[in-house]
Design a protein around this motif. Structure first.
Motif, PDB file in Angstrom:
ATOM      1  N   ALA A 171       0.824  -1.211   0.000  1.00  0.00           N
ATOM      2  CA  ALA A 171       0.000   0.000   0.000  1.00  0.00           C
ATOM      3  C   ALA A 171       0.856   1.258   0.000  1.00  0.00           C
ATOM      4  CB  ALA A 171      -0.930  -0.007   1.212  1.00  0.00           C
ATOM      5  N   GLU A 194      -3.902  -4.442  -5.850  1.00  0.00           N
ATOM      6  CA  GLU A 194      -3.576  -4.839  -4.486  1.00  0.00           C
ATOM      7  C   GLU A 194      -4.208  -6.202  -4.228  1.00  0.00           C
ATOM      8  OE1 GLU A 194      -1.553  -3.656  -0.896  1.00  0.00           O
ATOM      9  OE2 GLU A 194      -1.529  -2.927  -2.955  1.00  0.00           O
ATOM     10  N   GLN A 204      -5.351  -5.114   4.802  1.00  0.00           N
ATOM     11  CA  GLN A 204      -6.676  -4.514   5.001  1.00  0.00           C
ATOM     12  C   GLN A 204      -7.286  -3.898   3.745  1.00  0.00           C
ATOM     13  OE1 GLN A 204      -4.200  -4.317   7.291  1.00  0.00           O
ATOM     14  NE2 GLN A 204      -5.015  -4.070   9.368  1.00  0.00           N
ATOM     15  N   PRO A 205      -6.534  -3.198   2.893  1.00  0.00           N
ATOM     16  CA  PRO A 205      -7.173  -2.647   1.692  1.00  0.00           C
ATOM     17  C   PRO A 205      -7.797  -3.715   0.795  1.00  0.00           C
ATOM     18  CG  PRO A 205      -5.093  -1.543   2.088  1.00  0.00           C
ATOM     19  CD  PRO A 205      -5.143  -2.699   3.041  1.00  0.00           C
ATOM     20  N   TYR A 214     -15.915   2.863   4.507  1.00  0.00           N
ATOM     21  CA  TYR A 214     -14.940   1.776   4.412  1.00  0.00           C
ATOM     22  C   TYR A 214     -14.073   1.869   5.662  1.00  0.00           C
ATOM     23  CZ  TYR A 214     -16.381   1.638  -0.480  1.00  0.00           C
ATOM     24  OH  TYR A 214     -17.116   1.551  -1.634  1.00  0.00           O
ATOM     25  N   ASN A 257     -11.563   0.459   8.944  1.00  0.00           N
ATOM     26  CA  ASN A 257     -10.430  -0.350   9.368  1.00  0.00           C
ATOM     27  C   ASN A 257     -10.462  -0.420  10.893  1.00  0.00           C
ATOM     28  OD1 ASN A 257      -7.754  -1.425   9.688  1.00  0.00           O
ATOM     29  ND2 ASN A 257      -7.134  -0.430   7.783  1.00  0.00           N
ATOM     30  N   GLU A 284      -3.338   2.850   4.157  1.00  0.00           N
ATOM     31  CA  GLU A 284      -4.294   1.832   3.710  1.00  0.00           C
ATOM     32  C   GLU A 284      -5.638   2.451   3.352  1.00  0.00           C
ATOM     33  OE1 GLU A 284      -2.588  -1.955   6.321  1.00  0.00           O
ATOM     34  OE2 GLU A 284      -4.159  -0.675   7.141  1.00  0.00           O
ATOM     35  N   GLN A 285      -6.117   3.354   4.188  1.00  0.00           N
ATOM     36  CA  GLN A 285      -7.434   3.929   3.945  1.00  0.00           C
ATOM     37  C   GLN A 285      -7.431   4.882   2.756  1.00  0.00           C
ATOM     38  OE1 GLN A 285      -8.636   1.458   5.471  1.00  0.00           O
ATOM     39  NE2 GLN A 285     -10.411   2.657   6.119  1.00  0.00           N
ATOM     40  N   VAL A 294      -5.610   4.432   0.018  1.00  0.00           N
ATOM     41  CA  VAL A 294      -5.683   3.556  -1.157  1.00  0.00           C
ATOM     42  C   VAL A 294      -7.130   3.151  -1.416  1.00  0.00           C
ATOM     43  CG1 VAL A 294      -5.012   1.322  -2.129  1.00  0.00           C
ATOM     44  CG2 VAL A 294      -3.341   2.677  -0.878  1.00  0.00           C
ATOM     45  N   VAL A 295      -7.837   2.768  -0.361  1.00  0.00           N
ATOM     46  CA  VAL A 295      -9.241   2.361  -0.504  1.00  0.00           C
ATOM     47  C   VAL A 295     -10.086   3.540  -0.991  1.00  0.00           C
ATOM     48  CG1 VAL A 295     -11.280   1.541   0.725  1.00  0.00           C
ATOM     49  CG2 VAL A 295      -9.048   0.532   1.209  1.00  0.00           C
ATOM     50  N   VAL A 353     -13.681   6.998   4.004  1.00  0.00           N
ATOM     51  CA  VAL A 353     -12.815   5.985   4.612  1.00  0.00           C
ATOM     52  C   VAL A 353     -12.451   6.467   6.006  1.00  0.00           C
ATOM     53  CG1 VAL A 353     -11.881   5.067   2.467  1.00  0.00           C
ATOM     54  CG2 VAL A 353     -10.762   7.027   3.543  1.00  0.00           C
ATOM     55  N   ASN A 402      -4.811   2.340  -6.559  1.00  0.00           N
ATOM     56  CA  ASN A 402      -4.950   3.729  -6.115  1.00  0.00           C
ATOM     57  C   ASN A 402      -5.663   4.606  -7.129  1.00  0.00           C
ATOM     58  OD1 ASN A 402      -4.167   5.344  -3.740  1.00  0.00           O
ATOM     59  ND2 ASN A 402      -3.059   6.608  -5.213  1.00  0.00           N
TER      60      ASN A 402
END
Length: 384
Positions: A83, A101, A106-107, A127, A129, A169-170, A172-173, A213, A281
């Motif tokens: 990530a 990914e 997590q993503p 979304y 985490n 991570e968040q 990327v999501v 996110v 991404n």
């Protein structure tokens, strides 16, 4: 750890796949215990010449970018568990080949949960985490202790602890699924009741009129998984309540685990079967991860590394709000040109960056996404 476990998984449980080469920068003589030591190589050419798909799990932005660019030149798809790379050079790379990914981190776990939710008619609003522990400025001694105890690198331990990893991570999501953030650095709710925290986050998303996110720091229930806060059709509410998801309008779907290398094989199989991208991404990101100082930094001081270091940590930002921020994944041996206070967002004007391919990509992507200030264009020209 990822490569060892993934190779063991493929060898034992994926008879249709073959490990042809494993690229390493370590001395091959020190890797006699590697589960496929006979295929280790130091050559990117050797790796590419003997592969149909590349799995990139270096955790290194610069080297990972180099490998992926070479793979795309050869027309190979890439599955990554990185990530950090995604938020730094991933949007540029996503426009040049199949980059996804993997499930496991997590993503990828959120992306898989999202696919399940959409198939059931849910509309994701949040979304989420679940982060087990957070200390924005841990001591080196503590991080060295936990690094040794957990068997992972000092850099990884620090980036997990200070919150940089969850911010990355968040983002990327968010970029991958068109979500935004409610504020710089996310809400990060302390949570004893996931349903109540989910309701708060759902209301925030509704107020913004866009999915978001975010993350929670659980107390009293297990951490380590991911969750979605969703809506569904009003006429389905009685059935969904019967299915024990509550009366709505916000429904929480959880995936209480992410098993890292044990799940990567699912994404490899997906790509080889023509299933396409699970998550990346995006080629048009709206979010980034800025470097925020942990301590006072003086003129001439050197930031050896950004992610997992003791000088800065990462926070999610909207690109439109912070167009001059330095992505934390870009920081490597950067020298301060001005004094910075603790908690300050680092900008391109604050430091001298080493010329690199990653810097070129970041500046090129920044110019594409935003109306870039003239000062930043001058930096780009000077580097080239």
């Amino acid at each position: 750890m990822i490569s060892h476990c993934l190779v063991r998984l493929i060898l034992r449980h994926y008879p249709q796949l073959k490990i042809s080469r494993v690229l390493t920068r370590r001395s091959i003589a020190t890797l006699a215990d590697f589960p496929a030591a006979d295929v280790l190589t130091h050559s990117i050419d050797d790796l590419i010449d003997h592969s149909d798909i590349i799995v990139e799990c270096t955790g290194d932005v610069a080297f990972g970018t180099e490998v992926i660019e070479r793979a795309f030149e050869a027309g190979l798809p890439v599955v990554t568990i990185n990530a950090e790379l995604q938020v730094t050079t991933g949007s540029y790379l996503a426009g040049r080949g199949l980059l996804t990914e993997a499930e496991g981190d997590q993503p990828g776990s959120l992306a898989a949960l999202r696919e399940d939710a959409l198939r059931m008619g849910f509309e994701p609003l949040v979304y989420g985490n679940m982060k087990g522990y957070l200390n924005h400025n841990p001591s080196r001694a503590d991080m060295e202790y936990w690094s040794k105890r957990q068997g992972i690198s000092l850099n990884q331990t620090t980036s997990f602890t200070d919150g940089t990893k969850v911010q990355i991570e968040q983002v990327v999501v968010g970029n991958g699924f068109g979500a935004t953030i409610s504020r710089q650095g996310l809400e990060g709710l302390a949570s004893t009741d996931l349903n109540r925290s989910a309701e708060i986050l759902g209301m925030i998303a509704d107020g913004l009129g866009q999915p978001i996110v975010d993350y929670v720091v659980p107390s009293g229930y297990p951490a380590g998984g991911v969750f979605l806060v969703c809506r569904h059709d009003v006429d389905q509410a009685p059935a969904i309540e019967y299915f024990k998801l509550g009366a709505g309008p916000y429904y929480v779907l959880t995936r209480p685990f992410h098993l890292c290398s044990l799940e990567v094989g699912k994404t490899i199989s997906r790509v080889l079967a023509g299933g396409g991208v699970l998550l990346n991404n995006s080629t048009a990101p709206t979010l980034g991860v800025a470097a925020i100082t942990k301590r006072e930094l003086g003129i001439g001081e050197r930031i050896g590394r950004g992610i997992g270091g003791f000088d800065v940590r990462g926070e999610a930002v909207r690109l439109a709000d912070s167009p001059d921020h330095v992505p934390i994944g870009l920081l490597s041996n950067a020298v301060l040109k001005r004094r910075l206070e603790p908690g300050q967002l680092v900008t391109f004007d604050d430091l001298e960056l080493q010329p690199s391919r990653v810097l070129d990509i970041v500046l090129q992507q920044r110019q594409k996404v935003l109306e870039v200030p003239a000062t930043l264009r001058l930096v780009s020209d000077a580097v080239r």
